[in-house]
Design an enzyme around this catalytic site. Structure first.
Site, PDB file in Angstrom:
ATOM      1  N   ARG A  73       9.444   4.484  -1.238  1.00  0.00           N
ATOM      2  CA  ARG A  73       7.953   4.088  -0.720  1.00  0.00           C
ATOM      3  C   ARG A  73       7.798   5.037   0.447  1.00  0.00           C
ATOM      4  O   ARG A  73       6.568   5.326   0.543  1.00  0.00           O
ATOM      5  CB  ARG A  73       8.148   2.553  -0.439  1.00  0.00           C
ATOM      6  CG  ARG A  73       8.039   1.635  -1.347  1.00  0.00           C
ATOM      7  CD  ARG A  73       7.786   0.236  -0.906  1.00  0.00           C
ATOM      8  NE  ARG A  73       6.743   0.049  -0.090  1.00  0.00           N
ATOM      9  CZ  ARG A  73       6.609  -0.632   0.886  1.00  0.00           C
ATOM     10  NH1 ARG A  73       7.690  -1.443   1.110  1.00  0.00           N
ATOM     11  NH2 ARG A  73       5.595  -0.559   1.476  1.00  0.00           N
ATOM     12  N   HIS A 122       3.347  -4.643  11.407  1.00  0.00           N
ATOM     13  CA  HIS A 122       4.515  -4.802  10.629  1.00  0.00           C
ATOM     14  C   HIS A 122       5.572  -3.574  10.666  1.00  0.00           C
ATOM     15  O   HIS A 122       6.213  -3.141   9.815  1.00  0.00           O
ATOM     16  CB  HIS A 122       4.128  -4.861   8.937  1.00  0.00           C
ATOM     17  CG  HIS A 122       3.605  -6.289   8.767  1.00  0.00           C
ATOM     18  ND1 HIS A 122       2.826  -6.789   7.646  1.00  0.00           N
ATOM     19  CD2 HIS A 122       3.569  -7.335   9.445  1.00  0.00           C
ATOM     20  CE1 HIS A 122       2.440  -7.800   7.822  1.00  0.00           C
ATOM     21  NE2 HIS A 122       2.717  -8.435   8.876  1.00  0.00           N
ATOM     22  N   SER A 193      -4.793  -9.479   0.773  1.00  0.00           N
ATOM     23  CA  SER A 193      -4.709 -10.699   0.049  1.00  0.00           C
ATOM     24  C   SER A 193      -4.902 -11.965   0.739  1.00  0.00           C
ATOM     25  O   SER A 193      -5.077 -12.919   0.374  1.00  0.00           O
ATOM     26  CB  SER A 193      -3.714 -10.682  -0.809  1.00  0.00           C
ATOM     27  OG  SER A 193      -2.391 -10.706  -0.184  1.00  0.00           O
ATOM     28  N   ASN A 217     -13.161  -6.200  -0.411  1.00  0.00           N
ATOM     29  CA  ASN A 217     -11.979  -6.414  -1.088  1.00  0.00           C
ATOM     30  C   ASN A 217     -12.623  -6.353  -2.637  1.00  0.00           C
ATOM     31  O   ASN A 217     -13.852  -6.948  -2.661  1.00  0.00           O
ATOM     32  CB  ASN A 217     -11.330  -7.916  -1.021  1.00  0.00           C
ATOM     33  CG  ASN A 217      -9.916  -7.618  -1.503  1.00  0.00           C
ATOM     34  OD1 ASN A 217      -9.529  -7.232  -3.038  1.00  0.00           O
ATOM     35  ND2 ASN A 217      -8.903  -8.002  -0.908  1.00  0.00           N
TER      36      ASN A 217
HETATM   37  P1  NAD Z   1      -1.283  -7.313  -0.976  1.00  0.00           P
HETATM   38  O1  NAD Z   1      -0.662  -6.268  -1.702  1.00  0.00           O
HETATM   39  O2  NAD Z   1      -0.938  -8.679  -0.969  1.00  0.00           O
HETATM   40  O3  NAD Z   1      -3.050  -7.204  -1.120  1.00  0.00           O
HETATM   41  C1  NAD Z   1      -3.664  -6.060  -1.561  1.00  0.00           C
HETATM   42  C2  NAD Z   1      -5.209  -6.425  -1.559  1.00  0.00           C
HETATM   43  O4  NAD Z   1      -5.851  -5.129  -1.401  1.00  0.00           O
HETATM   44  C3  NAD Z   1      -5.700  -7.508  -2.664  1.00  0.00           C
HETATM   45  O5  NAD Z   1      -6.211  -8.526  -2.277  1.00  0.00           O
HETATM   46  C4  NAD Z   1      -6.286  -6.320  -3.522  1.00  0.00           C
HETATM   47  O6  NAD Z   1      -7.440  -7.028  -4.038  1.00  0.00           O
HETATM   48  C5  NAD Z   1      -7.086  -5.288  -2.541  1.00  0.00           C
HETATM   49  N1  NAD Z   1      -7.474  -4.076  -2.890  1.00  0.00           N
HETATM   50  C6  NAD Z   1      -6.832  -3.383  -3.787  1.00  0.00           C
HETATM   51  N2  NAD Z   1      -7.434  -1.986  -3.950  1.00  0.00           N
HETATM   52  C7  NAD Z   1      -8.379  -2.080  -3.043  1.00  0.00           C
HETATM   53  C8  NAD Z   1      -9.032  -1.315  -2.554  1.00  0.00           C
HETATM   54  N3  NAD Z   1      -9.457  -0.163  -3.079  1.00  0.00           N
HETATM   55  N4  NAD Z   1      -9.951  -1.528  -1.473  1.00  0.00           N
HETATM   56  C9  NAD Z   1      -9.954  -2.746  -0.732  1.00  0.00           C
HETATM   57  N5  NAD Z   1      -9.269  -3.799  -1.289  1.00  0.00           N
HETATM   58  C10 NAD Z   1      -8.102  -3.365  -2.317  1.00  0.00           C
HETATM   59  O7  NAD Z   1      -1.342  -6.604   0.739  1.00  0.00           O
HETATM   60  P2  NAD Z   1      -1.334  -7.059   1.945  1.00  0.00           P
HETATM   61  O8  NAD Z   1      -2.402  -8.399   2.053  1.00  0.00           O
HETATM   62  O9  NAD Z   1      -1.391  -5.998   2.946  1.00  0.00           O
HETATM   63  O10 NAD Z   1       0.028  -7.786   2.117  1.00  0.00           O
HETATM   64  C11 NAD Z   1       1.361  -7.609   1.680  1.00  0.00           C
HETATM   65  C12 NAD Z   1       2.373  -6.857   2.706  1.00  0.00           C
HETATM   66  O11 NAD Z   1       2.879  -5.852   2.187  1.00  0.00           O
HETATM   67  C13 NAD Z   1       1.847  -6.681   3.951  1.00  0.00           C
HETATM   68  O12 NAD Z   1       2.556  -6.986   5.188  1.00  0.00           O
HETATM   69  C14 NAD Z   1       2.114  -5.001   4.142  1.00  0.00           C
HETATM   70  O13 NAD Z   1       3.079  -4.854   5.325  1.00  0.00           O
HETATM   71  C15 NAD Z   1       2.972  -4.731   3.057  1.00  0.00           C
HETATM   72  N6  NAD Z   1       2.614  -3.502   2.464  1.00  0.00           N
HETATM   73  C16 NAD Z   1       2.128  -2.632   3.051  1.00  0.00           C
HETATM   74  C17 NAD Z   1       1.843  -1.280   2.301  1.00  0.00           C
HETATM   75  C18 NAD Z   1       1.423  -0.047   3.125  1.00  0.00           C
HETATM   76  O14 NAD Z   1       1.852   0.288   4.030  1.00  0.00           O
HETATM   77  N7  NAD Z   1       0.651   0.914   2.415  1.00  0.00           N
HETATM   78  C19 NAD Z   1       1.975  -1.034   0.768  1.00  0.00           C
HETATM   79  C20 NAD Z   1       2.162  -2.464   0.145  1.00  0.00           C
HETATM   80  C21 NAD Z   1       2.732  -3.618   0.912  1.00  0.00           C
END
Ligand code: NAD
Length: 253
Positions: A73, A122, A193, A217
């Protein structure tokens, strides 16, 4: 593609706002090619549930598996570039007298886009620390066949400097994020989410303190029914339109 429509009532509220706070989740980085937790990952990792690899117990059970998952990742994050959504937040930060950005993301893309003072709830996937003592590690890895490598001072395995499920958030970062939510006139919840606590309580705290809360979202979330405005679409399309709406309304005032 049609430009995203920003309700004029929302633009008016934004023009009056002085204290703006934002919570972002994995969705804001989706358009940069960083998968969210809810996207299926293909290939090597398709048989693992990401959430089950993000726990201290998983690391205890199989440190190599968790280490490899995070290195995989990490490479994705380093190869990604900030997108229009990240950049629009940099512009919003310049517009409002007080602006606080809290992110659940560990990818470093807000910082790379140019956002100042990012509150990382986080942690960071780009950093490492000792898995026992928490002592940071900022060196290059020792040349060893062992995976994960060990912290040169403590002798224990290194781990990513992220907050896993079941671990406590950094106290100072949480306190500042909570204060920003309490004080905000306008609060944005973007690309999350709204399932991971306590981060998910921040928009609720803002709401209880009379803020206008805007969700961005493409899909409905656990928070959608409570939001003052739910903007359905991608952050990389809606946020630039929102910045444009505010800037052009300001210039016509
Ligand atoms: P999540 O995966 O639970 O939810 C992602 C949300 O983003 C969903 O509701 C989805 O509909 C929405 N989404 C998808 N594409 C989008 C777009 N183009 N524009 C706006 N919204 C969009 O992620 P979360 O709520 O952040 O929680 C998951 C946990 O995972 C967090 O604690 C985070 O630390 C971690 N995480 C981080 C990363 C990162 O750093 N990029 C990636 C994956 C998970």
């Amino acid at each position: 593609m049609l430009p995203a429509i920003i309700p004029s009532e929302l633009t008016k509220r934004l023009l009056l706002a002085r204290r703006v706070a934002v919570l972002t989740g994995a969705g804001i980085s989706a358009e940069s090619g960083v998968p969210t937790f809810r996207d299926a990952l293909t290939g090597l990792w398709e048989k693992y549930d990401p959430a089950e690899l993000a726990t201290p117990e998983a690391f205890e059970r199989n440190p190599k598996l968790v280490w490899d998952w995070y290195q995989f990742r990490r490479e994705l994050c380093l190869a990604a570039e900030p997108n229009a959504g990240h950049r629009a937040l940099v512009e919003l930060e310049k517009i409002f007298p007080q602006f606080t950005l809290t992110t659940q993301n560990v990818d470093g893309l807000h910082e790379r886009a140019g956002s100042q003072n990012v509150l990382r709830l986080h942690g960071s996937i780009l950093r490492y620390k000792c898995s026992r003592t928490g002592q940071p590690f900022e060196d290059s890895f020792p040349l060893t066949a062992e995976t994960p490598p060990r912290h040169p001072q403590t002798g224990h395995f290194l781990r990513p400097d992220v907050v896993w499920f079941g671990e406590v958030l950094p106290v100072d970062v949480w306190a500042l994020s909570e204060q920003a939510a309490r004080e905000a006139d306008v609060y944005f919840t973007i690309g999350t989410s709204a399932l991971v606590h306590p981060a998910a309580s921040l928009p609720k705290i803002a709401m209880q303190n009379e803020a206008v809360v805007i969700e961005i979202n493409p899909t409905t979330t656990a928070f959608s029914a409570s939001a003052s405005f739910s903007l359905r679409g991608k952050a990389g399309e809606i946020l630039p339109a929102l910045v444009q709406a505010v800037l052009s309304s300001r210039s016509t005032d």
